[in-house]
Write a protein that holds these residues in place. Sequence first.
Motif, PDB file in Angstrom:
ATOM      1  N   TYR B  57       0.811  -1.212   0.000  1.00 48.41           N
ATOM      2  CA  TYR B  57       0.000   0.000   0.000  1.00 48.41           C
ATOM      3  C   TYR B  57       0.849   1.268   0.000  1.00 48.41           C
ATOM      4  O   TYR B  57       0.485   2.245  -0.652  1.00 48.41           O
ATOM      5  CB  TYR B  57      -1.016  -0.033   1.148  1.00 48.41           C
ATOM      6  N   ALA B  58       1.982   1.241   0.700  1.00 52.71           N
ATOM      7  CA  ALA B  58       2.870   2.407   0.618  1.00 52.71           C
ATOM      8  C   ALA B  58       3.338   2.633  -0.821  1.00 52.71           C
ATOM      9  O   ALA B  58       3.282   3.757  -1.324  1.00 52.71           O
ATOM     10  CB  ALA B  58       4.055   2.240   1.568  1.00 52.71           C
ATOM     11  N   PRO B  59       3.769   1.560  -1.542  1.00 51.74           N
ATOM     12  CA  PRO B  59       4.116   1.775  -2.956  1.00 51.74           C
ATOM     13  C   PRO B  59       2.935   2.266  -3.791  1.00 51.74           C
ATOM     14  O   PRO B  59       3.129   3.055  -4.715  1.00 51.74           O
ATOM     15  CB  PRO B  59       4.586   0.396  -3.424  1.00 51.74           C
ATOM     16  N   MET B  60       1.710   1.789  -3.469  1.00 52.86           N
ATOM     17  CA  MET B  60       0.565   2.287  -4.228  1.00 52.86           C
ATOM     18  C   MET B  60       0.461   3.799  -4.082  1.00 52.86           C
ATOM     19  O   MET B  60       0.240   4.519  -5.055  1.00 52.86           O
ATOM     20  CB  MET B  60      -0.726   1.621  -3.734  1.00 52.86           C
ATOM     21  N   LEU B  61       0.642   4.273  -2.850  1.00 54.67           N
ATOM     22  CA  LEU B  61       0.643   5.731  -2.641  1.00 54.67           C
ATOM     23  C   LEU B  61       1.854   6.356  -3.315  1.00 54.67           C
ATOM     24  O   LEU B  61       1.787   7.462  -3.845  1.00 54.67           O
ATOM     25  CB  LEU B  61       0.662   6.049  -1.151  1.00 54.67           C
ATOM     26  N   GLY B  62       2.967   5.617  -3.301  1.00 55.13           N
ATOM     27  CA  GLY B  62       4.192   6.123  -3.906  1.00 55.13           C
ATOM     28  C   GLY B  62       4.050   6.423  -5.382  1.00 55.13           C
ATOM     29  O   GLY B  62       4.892   7.107  -5.977  1.00 55.13           O
ATOM     30  N   ASN B  63       2.969   5.901  -5.982  1.00 62.18           N
ATOM     31  CA  ASN B  63       2.726   6.186  -7.391  1.00 62.18           C
ATOM     32  C   ASN B  63       2.496   7.675  -7.661  1.00 62.18           C
ATOM     33  O   ASN B  63       2.457   8.072  -8.826  1.00 62.18           O
ATOM     34  CB  ASN B  63       1.529   5.384  -7.899  1.00 62.18           C
ATOM     35  N   VAL B  64       2.360   8.476  -6.598  1.00 65.78           N
ATOM     36  CA  VAL B  64       2.211   9.927  -6.836  1.00 65.78           C
ATOM     37  C   VAL B  64       3.399  10.471  -7.622  1.00 65.78           C
ATOM     38  O   VAL B  64       3.258  11.491  -8.286  1.00 65.78           O
ATOM     39  CB  VAL B  64       2.089  10.744  -5.532  1.00 65.78           C
ATOM     40  N   ILE B  65       4.526   9.783  -7.560  1.00 68.25           N
ATOM     41  CA  ILE B  65       5.675  10.327  -8.286  1.00 68.25           C
ATOM     42  C   ILE B  65       5.418  10.367  -9.788  1.00 68.25           C
ATOM     43  O   ILE B  65       6.120  11.053 -10.523  1.00 68.25           O
ATOM     44  CB  ILE B  65       6.991   9.556  -8.025  1.00 68.25           C
ATOM     45  N   ALA B  66       4.370   9.645 -10.242  1.00 70.23           N
ATOM     46  CA  ALA B  66       4.019   9.725 -11.653  1.00 70.23           C
ATOM     47  C   ALA B  66       3.553  11.130 -12.018  1.00 70.23           C
ATOM     48  O   ALA B  66       3.615  11.533 -13.169  1.00 70.23           O
ATOM     49  CB  ALA B  66       2.929   8.698 -11.983  1.00 70.23           C
ATOM     50  N   TRP B  67       3.087  11.876 -11.010  1.00 65.88           N
ATOM     51  CA  TRP B  67       2.645  13.253 -11.274  1.00 65.88           C
ATOM     52  C   TRP B  67       3.727  14.264 -10.884  1.00 65.88           C
ATOM     53  O   TRP B  67       3.476  15.433 -10.785  1.00 65.88           O
ATOM     54  CB  TRP B  67       1.354  13.560 -10.508  1.00 65.88           C
ATOM     55  N   MET B  68       4.920  13.744 -10.582  1.00 66.15           N
ATOM     56  CA  MET B  68       5.991  14.625 -10.109  1.00 66.15           C
ATOM     57  C   MET B  68       7.174  14.590 -11.070  1.00 66.15           C
ATOM     58  O   MET B  68       7.255  13.719 -11.936  1.00 66.15           O
ATOM     59  CB  MET B  68       6.499  14.153  -8.743  1.00 66.15           C
ATOM     60  N   ASP B  69       8.061  15.514 -10.870  1.00 65.57           N
ATOM     61  CA  ASP B  69       9.356  15.416 -11.524  1.00 65.57           C
ATOM     62  C   ASP B  69      10.309  14.870 -10.475  1.00 65.57           C
ATOM     63  O   ASP B  69      11.080  15.605  -9.871  1.00 65.57           O
ATOM     64  CB  ASP B  69       9.801  16.791 -12.024  1.00 65.57           C
ATOM     65  N   TYR B  70      10.222  13.550 -10.233  1.00 67.68           N
ATOM     66  CA  TYR B  70      10.899  12.956  -9.090  1.00 67.68           C
ATOM     67  C   TYR B  70      12.400  12.890  -9.315  1.00 67.68           C
ATOM     68  O   TYR B  70      12.874  12.482 -10.377  1.00 67.68           O
ATOM     69  CB  TYR B  70      10.366  11.550  -8.844  1.00 67.68           C
ATOM     70  N   SER B  71      13.122  13.292  -8.280  1.00 63.00           N
ATOM     71  CA  SER B  71      14.564  13.138  -8.317  1.00 63.00           C
ATOM     72  C   SER B  71      14.995  12.430  -7.040  1.00 63.00           C
ATOM     73  O   SER B  71      14.590  12.824  -5.948  1.00 63.00           O
ATOM     74  CB  SER B  71      15.237  14.501  -8.398  1.00 63.00           C
ATOM     75  N   PRO B  72      15.771  11.370  -7.175  1.00 61.59           N
ATOM     76  CA  PRO B  72      16.155  10.601  -5.986  1.00 61.59           C
ATOM     77  C   PRO B  72      16.949  11.430  -4.973  1.00 61.59           C
ATOM     78  O   PRO B  72      17.004  11.075  -3.804  1.00 61.59           O
ATOM     79  CB  PRO B  72      16.999   9.449  -6.551  1.00 61.59           C
ATOM     80  N   TYR B  73      17.532  12.548  -5.430  1.00 61.00           N
ATOM     81  CA  TYR B  73      18.369  13.323  -4.500  1.00 61.00           C
ATOM     82  C   TYR B  73      17.532  14.133  -3.533  1.00 61.00           C
ATOM     83  O   TYR B  73      17.914  14.347  -2.398  1.00 61.00           O
ATOM     84  CB  TYR B  73      19.313  14.228  -5.290  1.00 61.00           C
ATOM     85  N   VAL B  74      16.358  14.588  -3.981  1.00 58.60           N
ATOM     86  CA  VAL B  74      15.534  15.383  -3.074  1.00 58.60           C
ATOM     87  C   VAL B  74      14.391  14.572  -2.484  1.00 58.60           C
ATOM     88  O   VAL B  74      13.742  15.012  -1.547  1.00 58.60           O
ATOM     89  CB  VAL B  74      14.980  16.634  -3.794  1.00 58.60           C
ATOM     90  N   GLY B  75      14.109  13.375  -3.034  1.00 59.03           N
ATOM     91  CA  GLY B  75      13.054  12.524  -2.482  1.00 59.03           C
ATOM     92  C   GLY B  75      11.673  12.977  -2.897  1.00 59.03           C
ATOM     93  O   GLY B  75      11.503  13.964  -3.621  1.00 59.03           O
ATOM     94  N   ILE B  76      10.659  12.232  -2.430  1.00 56.27           N
ATOM     95  CA  ILE B  76       9.280  12.524  -2.838  1.00 56.27           C
ATOM     96  C   ILE B  76       8.852  13.890  -2.319  1.00 56.27           C
ATOM     97  O   ILE B  76       8.212  14.678  -3.021  1.00 56.27           O
ATOM     98  CB  ILE B  76       8.329  11.432  -2.305  1.00 56.27           C
ATOM     99  N   LEU B  77       9.248  14.191  -1.068  1.00 58.25           N
ATOM    100  CA  LEU B  77       8.751  15.429  -0.451  1.00 58.25           C
ATOM    101  C   LEU B  77       9.329  16.658  -1.138  1.00 58.25           C
ATOM    102  O   LEU B  77       8.684  17.695  -1.215  1.00 58.25           O
ATOM    103  CB  LEU B  77       9.101  15.444   1.033  1.00 58.25           C
ATOM    104  N   GLY B  78      10.565  16.525  -1.653  1.00 51.59           N
ATOM    105  CA  GLY B  78      11.184  17.692  -2.252  1.00 51.59           C
ATOM    106  C   GLY B  78      10.894  17.877  -3.734  1.00 51.59           C
ATOM    107  O   GLY B  78      11.214  18.924  -4.294  1.00 51.59           O
ATOM    108  N   SER B  79      10.294  16.867  -4.362  1.00 49.80           N
ATOM    109  CA  SER B  79      10.082  16.959  -5.809  1.00 49.80           C
ATOM    110  C   SER B  79       8.836  17.777  -6.125  1.00 49.80           C
ATOM    111  O   SER B  79       7.895  17.845  -5.348  1.00 49.80           O
ATOM    112  CB  SER B  79       9.940  15.560  -6.411  1.00 49.80           C
TER     113      SER B  79
END
Lengths: 326, 329
Positions: B57-79
């Motif tokens: 379920y956490a990965p299901m929520l993690g799918n929000v990165i599909a709407w983000m410009d995700y960068s592993p250096y700043v993480g989900i919160l910083g993208s």
Amino acid sequence: MTTTVPRTSARVSEAGGAAARGPGRRRRHPDRPPYEAEPGPVAKTAKTTALTLIVLAVLVPLWTVVVTSLSTQAAINDAGGLVLVPGELTFKAYTDIIAGGVVTRAVGVSVFVTAVGTALSLAVAILTAYGLSRPGSLGHRPILFMLLITMFFGAGMIPTYLVVAGLGLIDSLWALILPTAVSAFNILIMRNFFTNIDRGILDSARIDGASEWRILGQIVLPLSKAVIAVVGLFYGVAYWNAFFNAVLYINDSAKWPLQLVLRSYVLQGQAVPGTTFDPSSLDGGQTAGLAIQMAVVVLAMVPVLIVYPFVQRHFSSGVMIGAIKG
Amino acid sequence: MTAAPQAARRRERVAAPAPEARPSPRRKRPFLSRLREDYPLLLMCAPVVILLAVFMYAPMLGNVIAWMDYSPYVGILGSDFVGWWNFQRVVADPRFWHAVTNTLIITGFQLLFFFPVPIAMAILLNSVLTRRVRTVIQSIVYLPHFFSWVIVVSIFQQILGGAGLVNQFLRSRGLEAVEVMTNPDTFLLLITSQQVWKDAGWGMIVFLAALSTVDRSQYEAAAVDGAGAWRRIWHVTLPALRPVIILLLILRLGDALTVGFEQLILQRDAVGAGAAEVLDTFVYYSGIVYGDWSYAAAAGLIKGTVSLILVLGANKIAHVFGEAGVYQR
């Protein structure tokens, strides 16, 4: 195939008597129902051929792999590749592997992941299946629903990877265990088995004051050996065979499970990075190292071959019980 | 722990005025009393809830990165959120549609050439009268299912590959060698035969179980009515298998966008992306290999959503035809 000695004399006289008397006629099979005609020679040959071919298609490849792994380099060169007819046999490939150390270490990783993973998964499955097996118990519906959803909608590879990485599990063997520890399918098989246990026994135990833990341990588990064996095999095989999770989560080749070493040696024809043991450089010649490659294949098959005969007879009873009902 | 449910029960018995006053005791009882009785069961479910929450379920929520410009250096919160940008990129990408096409072709091919094999094998094996022979054959053909894809592909490589058994034989006869393992044109055939070798025997198990429940008197009645062996298969055996066939078809249709991931990724290098790129390998390469996380997550999410719709839709169709489907309504 159908001309075995009849087992029951009563059925022979009833079903096979008339046919057996006729001159040149084949004896009727004792299990053949009276309305069914004895198949003609063509049908019989076709059927036997088809079944023989199917069985051979499974056995011949396995046979050549095992024989090749045991053959000498000379025998392999003579055969020009895989060996079909065993000549001189040797365990050299296996001793080379052990001396090399890479495969031994990989076997260790695979054994650890399989043993710990199966134990954990089985424990979780048994607890969950029992926890969800009493109709009407508090909260069982939402939890069951939570489990069922995972059968229809996966979380996706990328977010799962990010979670595993975020937990710091990259290059940890737990990354090969925890993300795949829950299998909704296996749990449902088990739950179905548990709900089919006679409620009377469980209720009377409850009235006698047994706790749920005690009922599970002393009544349900002893009655469920078949399903536990089968589900245990499913989990064990899944952990032993898992290859892609290791590709994703294990970068350090010292922690590679056997399947990854196998891919490296046999499919990519190269050594495991960071090691000096290269199977293709041994002995020289075109087919050098083939025995070693096949020995790794055999090693990867052996655990399945050992466990399989013991569990195999439970398949139809264990798997089929409501596996489809969901 | 042993005394708790018992005590609860005793108290309850005293509290209840008359049996007919509470016809369904379990439903009417107050929450706390139910909790007191059922907490061991809930406790048993705790590990699964935790594991599902963290790894499903956490990965299901993690799918929000599909709407983000995700960068592993700043993480989900910083993208930063970028709206539907990633989805637009995926839909505009010819490589994505190429993967979709490949996936559907492979699924369709396997539906035609793999799906009927276990059914035919089950009918064939079911006609073997000797129990012993039947059991032996069964345990042999189940076996390959339990080998990993690495083993299966390795075995195929050794037998059909460039230096394999078949080519050695051809060369020794002075014939031209055939390269099967790296030929994109015959790739469909190759992966389907691998699947048949590995899983056809195992796929048989459901059909055999369904056949074992067929009432023999039906065959007898059909025979009395003059049906030959083939007509009995057509009018008795196949209808008996119908629910199982439909169920498995539904499951397969729901999985239409998923084809043997491990099998394909093992052979993608040898054959090339042209023939072997499917949706899963596309997601893997664009995300994990090339690091375009948000893009890959968007592609994966599209796949997951379409799959879900396919399963639910197929199940609905099954209900319309009066079959049970995967779940009941």
